[in-house]
Enzyme design. Sequence first.
Site, short mmCIF file in Angstrom:
data_model
loop_
_atom_site.label_atom_id
_atom_site.label_comp_id
_atom_site.label_asym_id
_atom_site.label_seq_id
_atom_site.Cartn_x
_atom_site.Cartn_y
_atom_site.Cartn_z
N LYS A 80 0.84 -1.21 0.00
CA LYS A 80 0.00 0.00 0.00
C LYS A 80 0.88 1.25 0.00
O LYS A 80 1.88 1.30 0.72
CB LYS A 80 -0.88 -0.03 1.25
CG LYS A 80 -1.93 1.07 1.34
CD LYS A 80 -2.77 0.89 2.61
CE LYS A 80 -3.94 1.84 2.68
NZ LYS A 80 -4.77 1.60 3.88
N SER A 160 -9.72 1.40 2.74
CA SER A 160 -8.86 2.18 1.87
C SER A 160 -7.77 1.37 1.16
O SER A 160 -7.16 1.88 0.22
CB SER A 160 -8.19 3.29 2.69
OG SER A 160 -7.33 2.73 3.67
N SER A 184 -9.82 -0.97 6.96
CA SER A 184 -9.25 -0.79 5.62
C SER A 184 -8.51 -1.97 5.03
O SER A 184 -8.13 -1.93 3.86
CB SER A 184 -8.33 0.43 5.59
OG SER A 184 -9.11 1.58 5.39
N1 GLN Z 1 -13.23 3.57 6.30
C1 GLN Z 1 -12.66 4.00 7.54
C2 GLN Z 1 -12.32 5.48 7.43
O1 GLN Z 1 -12.65 6.04 6.47
C3 GLN Z 1 -11.45 3.21 7.86
C4 GLN Z 1 -10.27 3.58 7.05
C5 GLN Z 1 -9.05 2.79 7.44
O2 GLN Z 1 -9.14 1.75 8.08
N2 GLN Z 1 -7.89 3.32 7.06
O3 GLN Z 1 -11.75 6.05 8.29
#
Ligand code: GLN
Length: 501
Positions: A80, A160, A184
């Site tokens: 990532k 994400s 994410s």
């Molecule tokens: N979808 C969650 C957010 O928008 C989690 C994102 C993540 O785990 N980086 O914060």
Amino acid sequence: MTTSLLDLPIGELAEGVKGGRFGAEELVEESLRRIEAGRELGAFLHVSAEAARRAARELDARRARGEALGPLAGVPVAVKDSLCTLDAPTTCASRILERAPGDGWRSPYDATAVARLRAADAVIIGKTNLDEFAMGSSTTTGAFGPALSPWDRTRVAGGSSGGSAVSVAAGLTPGALGSDTGGSVRQPAALSGVLGVKPSAGRVSRYGLVAFASSLDQIGPLARDARSAALLLEVIAGADPSDSTSARRPVGRYQAACDAEARGLRVGVPAEYFAEGLDPLVRASVEAALKGLEAAGMTLEPVALPHTRYGVATYYVLATAEASSNLARFDGVRFGRRDERPGDELSALYGRTRAAGFGAEVKRRILLGTYVLSAGYYDAYYVKAERARALIQQDFDRAFARVDVIATPASPTPAWRLDEHPDDPLAAYLADAYTLPASLAGLAGLSVPCEPTPASATRPALPVGLQLLAPAFAEERLFTVAAAWERLSPAPRRRPPEAGG
Ligand code: GLN
């Protein structure tokens, strides 16, 4: 569907390289070829083709000299793009880190998890797409375009860590690293049909992971099957002097846990995760998986997690508060574009630089986080959210006194269309309801594919994830149950229709 060497489990790939059945170069070329064929999926922000080829040639030469190779010998792994890497830019899918358009920031060091992959002789093939600074659930908020589901290119990959999930789902790489702050890794794994692990808080060093919300961030592996993910986690987990919050506990034997007996394990099923808002086809798939676990000799027991409904509000107060503090460093002085008005650095820094820097979602989070931390609101929001976090943790403590793991859907819906709720941040935040509580409690979790939803006139077959949760540092239980489930559910049915190239 084409078959490829890269479809083998990661341990078998490494054994094949060590035993000379195929070369690291062969694996890397196959991965590069697939990445190129799948370019439109938007999985990668940067492909390190030359560095990967060089690393593969070196590995093959070391083998030819009779040197022993590591447990990930020659395995192409995608990372990532919020993890720092020496041989590629690190963008966080943001323009704020660019020195000039297209000139990404280069880290002077590898993240510890990346360094450990390299030390195990994995080949880092490239950097994957994400929501900007990992804020989102769709991999559409980044500055460089969305990642698309290989199951249906009009749909999101989840996020994400969507680029990492797509890379594995489409067979571009056999494994990838993502990061999970509130879901994410688990949610894009669920929406893309791969297995994704959120290790316990402190299990994997966060050194070199660009911080979003430090009390919640964890790096985790994505792969096609439990044993492959277990191998990746064994390599990246463990104490690190560069991250004082990394746990000193010994790393578990996660691969061995995949062979352990699952019969007799108690699986908790919380009614709160099967309530309003759950897509009926997702529910059917997850309930069928639970019946499968029961048929394999596990017992299902209802558990109560009454504070689940505060999860979304609690997370979005705490995560934005931490983000507003963490992102204050991107002030346009140490990072940020300096090309706007040569000769007038200050106005470039404080004028257009910021506007050209962060996207809308990141700005929204910084504003929200600054607000909940501001004098006068700190007690009403931040302190209250810390109390709610403790209640959510207590719910889990009580449940785990009675059961070994908890099983839920990973996401209330399958992947949505790219044109669905793009302007409604609240709808997106609610999509995280099933992953956030475990993050707030610091638990270990994973999502393993269950049966995709059946295709209908309005929707194609789409992946569904079964979320398994365990107490902190009990990752072994997750691997035991996930591997038992995989033995009941043949993998080929879970491949996307157009995987690979
Ligand atoms: N979808 C969650 C957010 O928008 C989690 C994102 C993540 O785990 N980086 O914060």
